[in-house]
Write a protein that holds these residues in place. Sequence first.
Motif, PDB file in Angstrom:
ATOM      1  N   CYS A   1      43.706  40.412  36.655  1.00 22.38           N
ATOM      2  CA  CYS A   1      44.769  39.742  37.624  1.00 22.38           C
ATOM      3  C   CYS A   1      46.105  39.244  37.134  1.00 22.38           C
TER       4      CYS A   1
ATOM      5  N   GLN B   1      54.159  34.147  36.372  1.00 21.97           N
ATOM      6  CA  GLN B   1      52.709  34.844  36.928  1.00 21.97           C
ATOM      7  C   GLN B   1      51.836  34.049  36.703  1.00 21.97           C
TER       8      GLN B   1
ATOM      9  N   LYS C   1      59.928  45.185  30.649  1.00 21.89           N
ATOM     10  CA  LYS C   1      58.048  44.593  30.551  1.00 21.89           C
ATOM     11  C   LYS C   1      57.501  43.580  29.775  1.00 21.89           C
TER      12      LYS C   1
ATOM     13  N   PHE D   1      49.600  42.837  39.287  1.00 22.99           N
ATOM     14  CA  PHE D   1      49.502  42.951  37.808  1.00 22.99           C
ATOM     15  C   PHE D   1      48.287  43.030  37.169  1.00 22.99           C
ATOM     16  N   TRP D   2      47.688  44.301  36.498  1.00 24.26           N
ATOM     17  CA  TRP D   2      46.048  44.409  36.433  1.00 24.26           C
ATOM     18  C   TRP D   2      46.318  44.448  34.499  1.00 24.26           C
ATOM     19  N   TYR D   3      45.897  43.804  33.558  1.00 21.31           N
ATOM     20  CA  TYR D   3      45.955  43.213  32.698  1.00 21.31           C
ATOM     21  C   TYR D   3      44.373  43.584  31.536  1.00 21.31           C
TER      22      TYR D   3
ATOM     23  N   ASN E   1      54.655  45.736  43.216  1.00 22.29           N
ATOM     24  CA  ASN E   1      55.494  45.190  43.841  1.00 22.29           C
ATOM     25  C   ASN E   1      56.037  45.622  44.959  1.00 22.29           C
TER      26      ASN E   1
ATOM     27  N   LEU F   1      49.365  45.219  29.895  1.00 23.38           N
ATOM     28  CA  LEU F   1      49.753  45.638  31.205  1.00 23.38           C
ATOM     29  C   LEU F   1      49.383  46.983  31.563  1.00 23.38           C
TER      30      LEU F   1
ATOM     31  N   TYR G   1      51.832  47.238  37.147  1.00 24.58           N
ATOM     32  CA  TYR G   1      52.196  45.840  38.064  1.00 24.58           C
ATOM     33  C   TYR G   1      52.303  46.913  40.071  1.00 24.58           C
TER      34      TYR G   1
ATOM     35  N   SER H   1      53.947  40.470  43.675  1.00 26.70           N
ATOM     36  CA  SER H   1      53.958  41.491  42.264  1.00 26.70           C
ATOM     37  C   SER H   1      52.529  41.623  42.323  1.00 26.70           C
TER      38      SER H   1
END
Lengths: 111, 112
Positions: free
Chosen positions: A92, A100, B99, A33-35, A50, A45, A48, A31
Amino acid sequence: DAGVIQSPRHEVTEMGQEVTLRCKPISGHNSLFWYRQTMMRGLELLIYFNNNVPIDDSGMPEDRFSAKMPNASFSTLKIQPSEPRDSAVYFCASGYYNEQFFGPGTRLTVL
Amino acid sequence: KNQVEQSPQSLIILEGKNCTLQCNYTVSPFSNLRWYKQDTGRGPVSLTIMTFSENTKSNGRYTATLDADTKQSSLHITASQLSDSASYICVVGGGATNKLIFGTGTLLAVQP
């Protein structure tokens, strides 16, 4: 392992320019994720993936933002055109099961 | 509305002292609760993750508690060190789309 790698670490650009942020996740993680983090709103967030497939992009602020993950070892977040309100730190994170691991972030300043 | 609120916003303590940070949430359904430590200029680092059935979890001098009935969590830091100076972020997983919902953090400063 070097952990999550982000580049550039700092980016200063002018309003209207295109900005591309890059991320290399931890090998074997499925996975990504971009925050975005600002003082006012904290961590948010954006999107994301997967197994390289975008699952939830409801956090992407508007059409100026786009993200891709062409393979398991690379992702980009693009802002076009950039605006001053996009100034923030973009993180990221690489995910494995329920955990994470965050990268060091890219500090973006749009003048 | 799914929200995570943390208190206090900031805290100053002397080295060697203990402190407790609070997190209240309204996320439903609840999946898990995490505490992250974020040093200045760096990405968050996970300290603990707890699911519904867990009410306490430790990681060295950090101990997190969870009361799923009252929807409250706390992070207790024992014998604080200068390196504990950071922002501590409470994150709750859940909601209709499962989430992660982030609190705005508690900024801790440990002084010598």
